[in-house]
Design an enzyme around this catalytic site. Structure first.
Site, PDB file in Angstrom:
ATOM      1  N   HIS A 218       0.793  -1.229   0.000  1.00 36.83           N
ATOM      2  CA  HIS A 218       0.000   0.000   0.000  1.00 36.83           C
ATOM      3  C   HIS A 218       0.826   1.281   0.000  1.00 36.83           C
ATOM      4  O   HIS A 218       0.272   2.356  -0.141  1.00 36.83           O
ATOM      5  CB  HIS A 218      -0.967   0.027   1.190  1.00 36.83           C
ATOM      6  CG  HIS A 218      -0.290   0.342   2.492  1.00 36.83           C
ATOM      7  ND1 HIS A 218       0.407  -0.589   3.208  1.00 36.83           N
ATOM      8  CD2 HIS A 218      -0.186   1.510   3.192  1.00 36.83           C
ATOM      9  CE1 HIS A 218       0.906  -0.028   4.297  1.00 36.83           C
ATOM     10  NE2 HIS A 218       0.562   1.238   4.317  1.00 36.83           N
TER      11      HIS A 218
HETATM   12  C1  UD1 Z   1      -2.315   5.285   5.837  1.00 33.74           C
HETATM   13  C2  UD1 Z   1      -1.058   5.798   6.535  1.00 33.74           C
HETATM   14  C3  UD1 Z   1      -0.005   4.699   6.550  1.00 33.74           C
HETATM   15  C4  UD1 Z   1      -0.549   3.404   7.127  1.00 33.74           C
HETATM   16  C5  UD1 Z   1      -1.797   3.017   6.343  1.00 33.74           C
HETATM   17  C6  UD1 Z   1      -2.428   1.744   6.845  1.00 33.74           C
HETATM   18  C7  UD1 Z   1      -0.628   8.197   6.283  1.00 33.74           C
HETATM   19  C8  UD1 Z   1       0.181   9.214   5.601  1.00 33.74           C
HETATM   20  N1  UD1 Z   1      -0.488   6.934   5.835  1.00 33.74           N
HETATM   21  O1  UD1 Z   1      -1.999   5.056   4.479  1.00 33.74           O
HETATM   22  O2  UD1 Z   1       1.079   5.127   7.347  1.00 33.74           O
HETATM   23  O3  UD1 Z   1       0.427   2.386   6.979  1.00 33.74           O
HETATM   24  O4  UD1 Z   1      -2.749   4.081   6.461  1.00 33.74           O
HETATM   25  O5  UD1 Z   1      -3.501   1.367   6.014  1.00 33.74           O
HETATM   26  O6  UD1 Z   1      -1.369   8.500   7.191  1.00 33.74           O
HETATM   27  N2  UD1 Z   1      -9.297   4.875   1.293  1.00 33.74           N
HETATM   28  C9  UD1 Z   1     -10.508   4.230   1.175  1.00 33.74           C
HETATM   29  N3  UD1 Z   1     -11.131   3.857   2.325  1.00 33.74           N
HETATM   30  C10 UD1 Z   1     -10.627   4.100   3.541  1.00 33.74           C
HETATM   31  C11 UD1 Z   1      -9.400   4.784   3.641  1.00 33.74           C
HETATM   32  C12 UD1 Z   1      -8.742   5.145   2.519  1.00 33.74           C
HETATM   33  O7  UD1 Z   1     -10.999   3.985   0.099  1.00 33.74           O
HETATM   34  O8  UD1 Z   1     -11.266   3.723   4.532  1.00 33.74           O
HETATM   35  C13 UD1 Z   1      -8.591   5.234   0.055  1.00 33.74           C
HETATM   36  C14 UD1 Z   1      -8.769   6.661  -0.315  1.00 33.74           C
HETATM   37  O9  UD1 Z   1      -8.925   6.744  -1.680  1.00 33.74           O
HETATM   38  C15 UD1 Z   1      -7.465   7.295   0.080  1.00 33.74           C
HETATM   39  C16 UD1 Z   1      -6.491   6.153  -0.081  1.00 33.74           C
HETATM   40  O10 UD1 Z   1      -7.224   4.980   0.219  1.00 33.74           O
HETATM   41  O11 UD1 Z   1      -7.134   8.386  -0.712  1.00 33.74           O
HETATM   42  C17 UD1 Z   1      -5.316   6.257   0.839  1.00 33.74           C
HETATM   43  O12 UD1 Z   1      -5.752   6.371   2.198  1.00 33.74           O
HETATM   44  P1  UD1 Z   1      -4.916   7.238   3.260  1.00 33.74           P
HETATM   45  O13 UD1 Z   1      -5.541   7.104   4.576  1.00 33.74           O
HETATM   46  O14 UD1 Z   1      -4.647   8.576   2.720  1.00 33.74           O
HETATM   47  O15 UD1 Z   1      -3.513   6.546   3.306  1.00 33.74           O
HETATM   48  P2  UD1 Z   1      -3.141   5.027   3.362  1.00 33.74           P
HETATM   49  O16 UD1 Z   1      -2.521   4.701   2.061  1.00 33.74           O
HETATM   50  O17 UD1 Z   1      -4.263   4.160   3.870  1.00 33.74           O
END
Ligand code: UD1
Length: 379
Positions: A218
């Site tokens: 991820h």
């Molecule tokens: C985040 C953390 C990372 C952690 C990871 C665990 C930061 C910078 N990164 O990364 O350190 O290892 O979580 O999973 O905080 N999305 C969904 N549903 C959700 C959440 C996210 O669809 O419930 C999608 C969204 O399109 C979003 C993307 O996933 O833009 C990334 O989510 P985000 O929380 O920004 O970062 P992670 O890659 O999950």
């Protein structure tokens, strides 16, 4: 007439901030450790809403036995700066009003960690950081910024491994702020492992008694670069020619795979089992039974080291070096083709087995809570 409760001094509580999937795992043992102490002040769970899909949040919260959060900020997705600003704006009134806590605990290294710490520090409250001092020395990682800034504004720094203590000392942090408590993520694992084993996810996937690889991806550095992601899909196909691959796909990764049409390639390979995001117990059930783990997750590097499962981390660095020196972790940097012979050796019983990891004993959260109550007794 004055009501009696108006004259009773309010017992100021402690806030615990969560927002992402790994935050929930770390919060569970901390809440349990607070509950186990009869003298602890109330703990208010604050959820930023960074992870909001039921599969990324609700399922885990229920499995981990977390209470419903008392403060829900609901920020959702967006650029990190926008998320951080929304979290601080939403949280600050709760830090200045009548329910102002005596201090704020943040865990890990995600955007919610940073925002919780900044909001608390700006409101003049003490901040405690669980998992302090970890450094990848890779400034392209958003988490590295979060770690450094969170540590800079925290007055209590709980290190999960010896490198955390060393990094903080080298950065000139006062000794009185640093505590080596061990790893609360391992507390969660120790607590959940019996229930996870009962779930027997390998059997549910038709893999009972068979070796399989457990894959997670991820990190932006792996999934946001189209060429890198395509190379990782080719690698997964090559791996699957040797051993079944179980791949729970993170929402970020799922979106990037679909954008490049790579999801169809994975789906076409019977030896690759793509699943949606898995709950904590299902993931632990798979991890504990896997022959090898291939990942870019921080938590999985730690969990596989504790469980003695050889782990190959698809990154040039790790902020968790104890998993390399004492655990089962090997970094795969640059040439991805290095992975296949190493997996082959691990399948043949030649993988790293690891040994005892200092402070990873299932009691880290109790040490965190004891130190917190000691330090914040006067607030
Ligand atoms: C985040 C953390 C990372 C952690 C990871 C665990 C930061 C910078 N990164 O990364 O350190 O290892 O979580 O999973 O905080 N999305 C969904 N549903 C959700 C959440 C996210 O669809 O419930 C999608 C969204 O399109 C979003 C993307 O996933 O833009 C990334 O989510 P985000 O929380 O920004 O970062 P992670 O890659 O999950």
């Amino acid at each position: 007439m004055e009501h009696r409760s108006d004259r009773t001094p309010r017992r100021r509580g402690i806030d615990l901030v969560v927002g992402t999937r790994p935050n929930l795992v770390k919060a569970a043992p901390i809440l349990r450790a607070f509950a186990a102490r009869g003298d602890a002040p109330p703990v208010r769970l604050v959820h930023t809403g960074q992870h909001y899909d039921p599969s990324m949040n609700d399922v885990l919260a229920e499995e981990l036995g977390l209470p419903a959060p008392e403060v829900v900020l609901g920020v959702g997705s967006g650029p990190h700066g926008v998320q951080t600003a929304a979290m601080i704006a939403g949280y600050t009134p709760h830090l200045l009003g009548p329910d102002r806590p005596r201090g704020v605990v943040v865990v890990g290294d995600c955007t919610s960690t940073l925002a919780g710490a900044l909001a608390a520090a700006q409101a003049g409250l003490p901040v405690a950081h669980v998992e302090a001092g970890l450094r990848s020395f890779d400034e392209t990682m958003p988490e590295e910024l979060n770690r450094r800034v969170t540590d800079a504004v925290s007055s209590l720094l709980f290190a999960s491994e010896p490198s955390g203590v060393e990094n903080l000392r080298r950065e000139g942090v006062a000794e009185a702020k640093i505590r080596f408590t061990g790893n609360v993520m391992i507390d969660a694992l120790v607590h959940a492992l019996p229930a996870a084993r009962v779930l027997d996810m390998p059997a549910a996937l038709g893999l009972a008694g068979r070796p399989f690889a457990y894959l997670t991806l991820h990190r932006p550095s792996n999934v946001d670069d189209p060429a890198r992601l395509a190379a990782l899909v080719s690698l997964t196909e090559a791996l699957a020619a040797r051993v079944p691959v179980v791949f729970p796909v993170h929402p970020r990764t799922s979106a990037r795979l679909a954008a490049q049409g790579l999801d169809a390639r994975l789906a076409a390979c019977a030896q690759i089992r793509c699943l949606g995001p898995q709950g904590y117990l299902r993931s632990l059930s798979l991890l504990a039974a896997a022959a090898v783990v291939i990942t870019d997750s921080g938590g999985l590097q730690e969990e596989s080291s504790f469980l003695g499962v050889p782990c190959f981390t698809l990154r040039p660095n790790t902020e968790r070096p104890v998993t390399i020196s004492h655990g089962t972790n090997t970094l795969i940097d640059g040439d991805l083709d290095r992975l296949l012979p190493l997996v082959e050796a691990a399948l043949g019983g030649q993988g790293k087995r690891g040994g005892p990891l200092p402070g990873w004993d299932g009691d880290a959260a109790a040490r965190v809570v004891e130190a917190l109550l000691d330090a914040w007794a006067m607030w």
